[in-house]
Design a protein around this motif. Structure first.
Motif, PDB file in Angstrom:
ATOM      1  N   SER A   1     -15.299 -42.474  38.647  1.00 53.00           N
ATOM      2  CA  SER A   1     -14.941 -41.924  39.948  1.00 53.00           C
ATOM      3  C   SER A   1     -15.324 -40.453  40.048  1.00 53.00           C
ATOM      4  O   SER A   1     -15.843 -40.002  41.080  1.00 53.00           O
ATOM      5  N   LEU A   2     -15.094 -39.701  38.986  1.00 52.43           N
ATOM      6  CA  LEU A   2     -15.474 -38.293  38.978  1.00 52.43           C
ATOM      7  C   LEU A   2     -16.986 -38.127  39.106  1.00 52.43           C
ATOM      8  O   LEU A   2     -17.465 -37.301  39.897  1.00 52.43           O
ATOM      9  N   VAL A   3     -17.747 -38.930  38.374  1.00 55.66           N
ATOM     10  CA  VAL A   3     -19.203 -38.838  38.441  1.00 55.66           C
ATOM     11  C   VAL A   3     -19.701 -39.263  39.827  1.00 55.66           C
ATOM     12  O   VAL A   3     -20.653 -38.676  40.354  1.00 55.66           O
ATOM     13  N   LEU A   4     -19.054 -40.233  40.444  1.00 49.81           N
ATOM     14  CA  LEU A   4     -19.435 -40.622  41.812  1.00 49.81           C
ATOM     15  C   LEU A   4     -19.193 -39.488  42.799  1.00 49.81           C
ATOM     16  O   LEU A   4     -20.021 -39.251  43.687  1.00 49.81           O
ATOM     17  N   VAL A   5     -18.097 -38.770  42.652  1.00 50.27           N
ATOM     18  CA  VAL A   5     -17.831 -37.635  43.538  1.00 50.27           C
ATOM     19  C   VAL A   5     -18.884 -36.548  43.320  1.00 50.27           C
ATOM     20  O   VAL A   5     -19.405 -35.973  44.285  1.00 50.27           O
ATOM     21  N   LEU A   6     -19.213 -36.272  42.072  1.00 52.58           N
ATOM     22  CA  LEU A   6     -20.246 -35.280  41.792  1.00 52.58           C
ATOM     23  C   LEU A   6     -21.605 -35.730  42.325  1.00 52.58           C
ATOM     24  O   LEU A   6     -22.397 -34.907  42.804  1.00 52.58           O
ATOM     25  N   ASN A   7     -21.892 -37.019  42.250  1.00 56.19           N
ATOM     26  CA  ASN A   7     -23.140 -37.540  42.814  1.00 56.19           C
ATOM     27  C   ASN A   7     -23.170 -37.414  44.331  1.00 56.19           C
ATOM     28  O   ASN A   7     -24.234 -37.183  44.913  1.00 56.19           O
TER      29      ASN A   7
ATOM     30  N   ILE B   1      -6.198 -51.549  28.661  1.00 59.60           N
ATOM     31  CA  ILE B   1      -6.039 -50.917  29.964  1.00 59.60           C
ATOM     32  C   ILE B   1      -6.172 -49.401  29.888  1.00 59.60           C
ATOM     33  O   ILE B   1      -6.644 -48.770  30.830  1.00 59.60           O
ATOM     34  N   GLY B   2      -5.803 -48.813  28.773  1.00 58.27           N
ATOM     35  CA  GLY B   2      -5.952 -47.361  28.637  1.00 58.27           C
ATOM     36  C   GLY B   2      -7.403 -46.941  28.718  1.00 58.27           C
ATOM     37  O   GLY B   2      -7.766 -45.997  29.439  1.00 58.27           O
ATOM     38  N   ALA B   3      -8.263 -47.638  27.997  1.00 56.90           N
ATOM     39  CA  ALA B   3      -9.690 -47.329  28.016  1.00 56.90           C
ATOM     40  C   ALA B   3     -10.305 -47.663  29.375  1.00 56.90           C
ATOM     41  O   ALA B   3     -11.167 -46.929  29.868  1.00 56.90           O
ATOM     42  N   ILE B   4      -9.853 -48.736  29.999  1.00 56.17           N
ATOM     43  CA  ILE B   4     -10.370 -49.103  31.313  1.00 56.17           C
ATOM     44  C   ILE B   4      -9.950 -48.070  32.351  1.00 56.17           C
ATOM     45  O   ILE B   4     -10.733 -47.712  33.239  1.00 56.17           O
ATOM     46  N   HIS B   5      -8.761 -47.560  32.221  1.00 58.22           N
ATOM     47  CA  HIS B   5      -8.286 -46.528  33.147  1.00 58.22           C
ATOM     48  C   HIS B   5      -9.120 -45.261  33.003  1.00 58.22           C
ATOM     49  O   HIS B   5      -9.496 -44.637  34.003  1.00 58.22           O
ATOM     50  N   ILE B   6      -9.419 -44.862  31.779  1.00 57.24           N
ATOM     51  CA  ILE B   6     -10.271 -43.690  31.547  1.00 57.24           C
ATOM     52  C   ILE B   6     -11.668 -43.940  32.096  1.00 57.24           C
ATOM     53  O   ILE B   6     -12.266 -43.054  32.725  1.00 57.24           O
ATOM     54  N   LEU B   7     -12.213 -45.141  31.888  1.00 56.59           N
ATOM     55  CA  LEU B   7     -13.521 -45.486  32.433  1.00 56.59           C
ATOM     56  C   LEU B   7     -13.529 -45.356  33.953  1.00 56.59           C
ATOM     57  O   LEU B   7     -14.466 -44.805  34.537  1.00 56.59           O
ATOM     58  N   PHE B   8     -12.476 -45.835  34.591  1.00 55.87           N
ATOM     59  CA  PHE B   8     -12.382 -45.745  36.047  1.00 55.87           C
ATOM     60  C   PHE B   8     -12.336 -44.288  36.509  1.00 55.87           C
ATOM     61  O   PHE B   8     -13.013 -43.912  37.472  1.00 55.87           O
TER      62      PHE B   8
END
Length: 76
Positions: A27-33, A16-23
Protein backbone atom coordinates in the motif's frame (compact mmCIF):
# COMPACT_ATOMS: atom_id res chain seq x y z
CA UNK A 1 -18.65 -30.79 -2.46
CA UNK A 2 -18.22 -30.89 1.24
CA UNK A 3 -16.76 -28.05 3.26
CA UNK A 4 -13.70 -29.32 5.11
CA UNK A 5 -12.21 -27.83 8.23
CA UNK A 6 -9.06 -25.83 7.64
CA UNK A 7 -8.37 -25.00 4.03
CA UNK A 8 -5.57 -23.20 2.32
CA UNK A 9 -6.95 -19.82 3.40
CA UNK A 10 -7.19 -20.99 7.00
CA UNK A 11 -3.61 -22.22 6.81
CA UNK A 12 -2.50 -18.81 5.49
CA UNK A 13 -4.08 -17.19 8.54
CA UNK A 14 -1.24 -18.60 10.63
CA UNK A 15 1.00 -16.15 8.73
CA UNK A 16 -1.29 -13.15 9.23
CA UNK A 17 1.49 -11.03 10.70
CA UNK A 18 3.61 -11.35 7.57
CA UNK A 19 0.57 -10.88 5.33
CA UNK A 20 -0.35 -7.72 7.21
CA UNK A 21 3.18 -6.34 6.73
CA UNK A 22 3.02 -7.27 3.03
CA UNK A 23 -0.26 -5.39 2.70
CA UNK A 24 1.12 -2.28 4.42
CA UNK A 25 4.32 -2.24 2.34
CA UNK A 26 2.45 -2.74 -0.94
CA UNK A 27 0.00 0.00 0.00
CA UNK A 28 2.83 2.39 0.80
CA UNK A 29 4.58 1.65 -2.49
CA UNK A 30 1.29 2.16 -4.36
CA UNK A 31 0.88 5.59 -2.77
CA UNK A 32 4.44 6.50 -3.70
CA UNK A 33 3.79 5.26 -7.25
CA UNK A 34 0.71 7.47 -7.46
CA UNK A 35 2.86 10.49 -6.61
CA UNK A 36 5.45 9.42 -9.19
CA UNK A 37 2.73 8.79 -11.76
CA UNK A 38 1.75 12.46 -11.61
CA UNK A 39 5.30 13.86 -11.59
CA UNK A 40 7.20 11.69 -14.12
CA UNK A 41 6.95 12.58 -17.83
CA UNK A 42 4.84 10.16 -19.88
CA UNK A 43 7.50 9.29 -22.47
CA UNK A 44 10.27 8.37 -20.05
CA UNK A 45 11.49 4.87 -19.22
CA UNK A 46 10.69 5.54 -15.57
CA UNK A 47 7.02 5.88 -16.48
CA UNK A 48 7.06 2.34 -17.89
CA UNK A 49 8.49 1.04 -14.62
CA UNK A 50 5.78 2.86 -12.67
CA UNK A 51 3.07 1.27 -14.82
CA UNK A 52 4.64 -2.18 -14.35
CA UNK A 53 4.72 -1.56 -10.60
CA UNK A 54 0.99 -0.86 -10.67
CA UNK A 55 0.34 -4.02 -12.68
CA UNK A 56 2.25 -6.10 -10.12
CA UNK A 57 1.27 -4.38 -6.88
CA UNK A 58 -2.48 -4.00 -7.32
CA UNK A 59 -3.26 -7.75 -7.39
CA UNK A 60 -0.82 -8.44 -4.55
CA UNK A 61 -2.36 -5.66 -2.45
CA UNK A 62 -5.88 -6.88 -3.17
CA UNK A 63 -5.01 -10.47 -2.27
CA UNK A 64 -3.20 -9.46 0.93
CA UNK A 65 -6.04 -7.11 1.90
CA UNK A 66 -8.57 -9.87 1.33
CA UNK A 67 -6.57 -12.21 3.56
CA UNK A 68 -6.31 -9.60 6.31
CA UNK A 69 -10.09 -9.17 6.27
CA UNK A 70 -10.74 -12.91 5.98
CA UNK A 71 -8.45 -13.82 8.88
CA UNK A 72 -10.26 -11.45 11.23
CA UNK A 73 -13.14 -13.95 11.35
CA UNK A 74 -11.05 -17.11 11.62
CA UNK A 75 -10.25 -18.28 15.15
CA UNK A 76 -6.65 -19.42 15.57
Amino acid sequence: MSNTDGGFRDHLCTYIGAIHILFMVCSLVLVLNLVSFVVVPRRSATFVIIVLNFVALVPISLAAGYMVLYCRNVPL
